[in-house]
Design a protein around this motif. Sequence first.
Motif, PDB file in Angstrom:
ATOM      1  N   ALA A 133      34.616  43.836  43.659  1.00  0.00           N
ATOM      2  CA  ALA A 133      34.589  45.013  42.784  1.00  0.00           C
ATOM      3  C   ALA A 133      33.956  44.692  41.431  1.00  0.00           C
ATOM      4  CB  ALA A 133      36.005  45.551  42.584  1.00  0.00           C
ATOM      5  N   MET A 134      34.014  43.424  41.021  1.00  0.00           N
ATOM      6  CA  MET A 134      33.366  43.035  39.767  1.00  0.00           C
ATOM      7  C   MET A 134      31.876  43.349  39.787  1.00  0.00           C
ATOM      8  SD  MET A 134      35.034  39.284  39.133  1.00  0.00           S
ATOM      9  CE  MET A 134      36.803  38.982  39.156  1.00  0.00           C
ATOM     10  N   LEU A 135      31.276  43.278  40.975  1.00  0.00           N
ATOM     11  CA  LEU A 135      29.842  43.542  41.078  1.00  0.00           C
ATOM     12  C   LEU A 135      29.493  44.966  40.681  1.00  0.00           C
ATOM     13  CD1 LEU A 135      29.120  41.750  44.486  1.00  0.00           C
ATOM     14  CD2 LEU A 135      28.461  40.948  42.207  1.00  0.00           C
ATOM     15  N   GLU A 180      24.780  39.392  32.955  1.00  0.00           N
ATOM     16  CA  GLU A 180      25.556  40.628  32.847  1.00  0.00           C
ATOM     17  C   GLU A 180      26.906  40.481  33.538  1.00  0.00           C
ATOM     18  OE1 GLU A 180      25.596  44.650  31.413  1.00  0.00           O
ATOM     19  OE2 GLU A 180      23.988  43.175  31.244  1.00  0.00           O
ATOM     20  N   LEU A 181      26.901  39.921  34.728  1.00  0.00           N
ATOM     21  CA  LEU A 181      28.153  39.729  35.458  1.00  0.00           C
ATOM     22  C   LEU A 181      29.029  38.687  34.769  1.00  0.00           C
ATOM     23  CD1 LEU A 181      29.811  40.471  37.973  1.00  0.00           C
ATOM     24  CD2 LEU A 181      28.688  38.590  39.171  1.00  0.00           C
ATOM     25  N   THR A 182      28.415  37.604  34.308  1.00  0.00           N
ATOM     26  CA  THR A 182      29.176  36.564  33.618  1.00  0.00           C
ATOM     27  C   THR A 182      29.883  37.118  32.392  1.00  0.00           C
ATOM     28  OG1 THR A 182      27.641  34.850  34.366  1.00  0.00           O
ATOM     29  CG2 THR A 182      29.031  34.318  32.495  1.00  0.00           C
ATOM     30  N   ASN A 183      29.175  37.908  31.606  1.00  0.00           N
ATOM     31  CA  ASN A 183      29.771  38.495  30.400  1.00  0.00           C
ATOM     32  C   ASN A 183      30.937  39.409  30.741  1.00  0.00           C
ATOM     33  OD1 ASN A 183      27.924  37.187  28.755  1.00  0.00           O
ATOM     34  ND2 ASN A 183      26.482  38.909  28.725  1.00  0.00           N
ATOM     35  N   PHE A 184      30.801  40.146  31.839  1.00  0.00           N
ATOM     36  CA  PHE A 184      31.872  41.059  32.250  1.00  0.00           C
ATOM     37  C   PHE A 184      33.096  40.286  32.735  1.00  0.00           C
ATOM     38  CE2 PHE A 184      34.083  43.474  35.553  1.00  0.00           C
ATOM     39  CZ  PHE A 184      34.355  44.663  34.885  1.00  0.00           C
ATOM     40  N   VAL A 185      32.868  39.276  33.560  1.00  0.00           N
ATOM     41  CA  VAL A 185      33.976  38.567  34.213  1.00  0.00           C
ATOM     42  C   VAL A 185      34.704  37.628  33.255  1.00  0.00           C
ATOM     43  CG1 VAL A 185      34.518  36.880  36.014  1.00  0.00           C
ATOM     44  CG2 VAL A 185      32.945  38.754  36.493  1.00  0.00           C
ATOM     45  N   THR A 186      33.970  37.032  32.333  1.00  0.00           N
ATOM     46  CA  THR A 186      34.547  36.020  31.459  1.00  0.00           C
ATOM     47  C   THR A 186      35.771  36.540  30.714  1.00  0.00           C
ATOM     48  OG1 THR A 186      32.395  34.967  31.166  1.00  0.00           O
ATOM     49  CG2 THR A 186      34.084  34.456  29.541  1.00  0.00           C
ATOM     50  N   ILE A 192      38.101  32.623  36.870  1.00  0.00           N
ATOM     51  CA  ILE A 192      36.918  32.113  36.184  1.00  0.00           C
ATOM     52  C   ILE A 192      37.256  31.532  34.822  1.00  0.00           C
ATOM     53  CG2 ILE A 192      34.656  32.760  35.270  1.00  0.00           C
ATOM     54  CD1 ILE A 192      34.879  32.677  38.345  1.00  0.00           C
ATOM     55  N   ASN A 193      38.141  32.209  34.103  1.00  0.00           N
ATOM     56  CA  ASN A 193      38.553  31.745  32.772  1.00  0.00           C
ATOM     57  C   ASN A 193      40.075  31.692  32.720  1.00  0.00           C
ATOM     58  OD1 ASN A 193      39.062  31.200  30.110  1.00  0.00           O
ATOM     59  ND2 ASN A 193      37.828  32.885  29.278  1.00  0.00           N
ATOM     60  N   PRO A 194      40.689  30.488  32.790  1.00  0.00           N
ATOM     61  CA  PRO A 194      42.146  30.356  32.821  1.00  0.00           C
ATOM     62  C   PRO A 194      42.855  30.986  31.631  1.00  0.00           C
ATOM     63  CG  PRO A 194      41.097  28.276  33.396  1.00  0.00           C
ATOM     64  CD  PRO A 194      40.002  29.187  32.892  1.00  0.00           C
ATOM     65  N   LYS A 195      42.138  31.265  30.546  1.00  0.00           N
ATOM     66  CA  LYS A 195      42.761  31.883  29.383  1.00  0.00           C
ATOM     67  C   LYS A 195      43.074  33.359  29.617  1.00  0.00           C
ATOM     68  CE  LYS A 195      40.504  28.796  26.051  1.00  0.00           C
ATOM     69  NZ  LYS A 195      39.588  28.719  24.859  1.00  0.00           N
ATOM     70  N   ASN A 196      42.419  33.951  30.604  1.00  0.00           N
ATOM     71  CA  ASN A 196      42.663  35.360  30.897  1.00  0.00           C
ATOM     72  C   ASN A 196      43.995  35.532  31.621  1.00  0.00           C
ATOM     73  OD1 ASN A 196      40.213  36.266  29.808  1.00  0.00           O
ATOM     74  ND2 ASN A 196      39.122  35.810  31.706  1.00  0.00           N
ATOM     75  N   PRO A 197      44.744  36.601  31.315  1.00  0.00           N
ATOM     76  CA  PRO A 197      46.060  36.785  31.941  1.00  0.00           C
ATOM     77  C   PRO A 197      46.005  37.297  33.372  1.00  0.00           C
ATOM     78  CG  PRO A 197      45.581  38.627  30.476  1.00  0.00           C
ATOM     79  CD  PRO A 197      44.458  37.635  30.303  1.00  0.00           C
ATOM     80  N   CYS A 198      44.877  37.849  33.791  1.00  0.00           N
ATOM     81  CA  CYS A 198      44.817  38.476  35.113  1.00  0.00           C
ATOM     82  C   CYS A 198      44.822  37.419  36.215  1.00  0.00           C
ATOM     83  CB  CYS A 198      43.571  39.346  35.226  1.00  0.00           C
ATOM     84  SG  CYS A 198      43.557  40.354  36.718  1.00  0.00           S
ATOM     85  N   ARG A 199      45.764  37.549  37.128  1.00  0.00           N
ATOM     86  CA  ARG A 199      45.879  36.644  38.269  1.00  0.00           C
ATOM     87  C   ARG A 199      46.032  37.474  39.535  1.00  0.00           C
ATOM     88  NH1 ARG A 199      44.811  33.919  34.594  1.00  0.00           N
ATOM     89  NH2 ARG A 199      45.544  31.839  33.997  1.00  0.00           N
TER      90      ARG A 199
END
Length: 269
Positions: A133-135, A180-186, A192-199
Amino acid sequence: MFLKKYDTYTDKILISESVSGNTNSLSVLIKKHQDFIYNISLRFFLNPEDALDATQDILIKIINNLKNFSGQSAFRTWVYRIAINHYLNAPKSKTERLLNDHSQQFSGFSDADERNSFSEEEVEEVRVLCSTAMLMCLNREQRLLYIMGEVFGVDHNLGSQLFDVSKANYRIKLHRARLELTNFVTGKCGIINPKNPCRCPKKTRTFINNGIIDKNNLRFTTDFKHTVATIVETQKEDISDKIQLDLRELFQNSPFQVKEEIDDLLNFS
């Protein structure tokens, strides 16, 4: 094209026999490509029903135009140009409309500790669905460039033919899609980024409550024996950005699905 091992020797024979009315040869020819077309469609449209519809439409176009194949390009290149034109011009899918209207469904998650609340199959279903869905943050051309270039390993030689651009332009367009995708997902994904709370375990409850995931009818992690990574050539160009490499691995470790329903889409008898 994508396969690590692809037999091109029989294509000319199968095409000639198919055009002459040999339905068995036509069936063999189509089956060489139908699973890849379905898996590209699934990542492009996200919804399995939309992916099956698109696969059927593309296969019909290939069959109806087979007599017009001139042989000036490789047959598989011709096949996937038909597919790409279909993807870029198809009406907006159910999932595209859903995400435009209800994007919060894919961004919300539970704050509770859900590590032991769901099966591994349910959590994996969420991982595959959510990553795909990120795509949808990309426009159609960028999404297709990313799917073909990063997920299925189309290099600049073939990519330039499929998208009818120069090799340099293909590389530039793919690079922009990656960024574009990297900026969105980061800023969103904890994988991708362990600092993000979403699991994924946290998001599983949200998806089940919203009817996005049905534990009795998993649609994305069934009907497969391989992952994408095991059957495609990975691009040989280096990517220095670790997040982009992690994203490629995330997508290529997703299931490569083989749907028996595809065999029933067309009647070769």
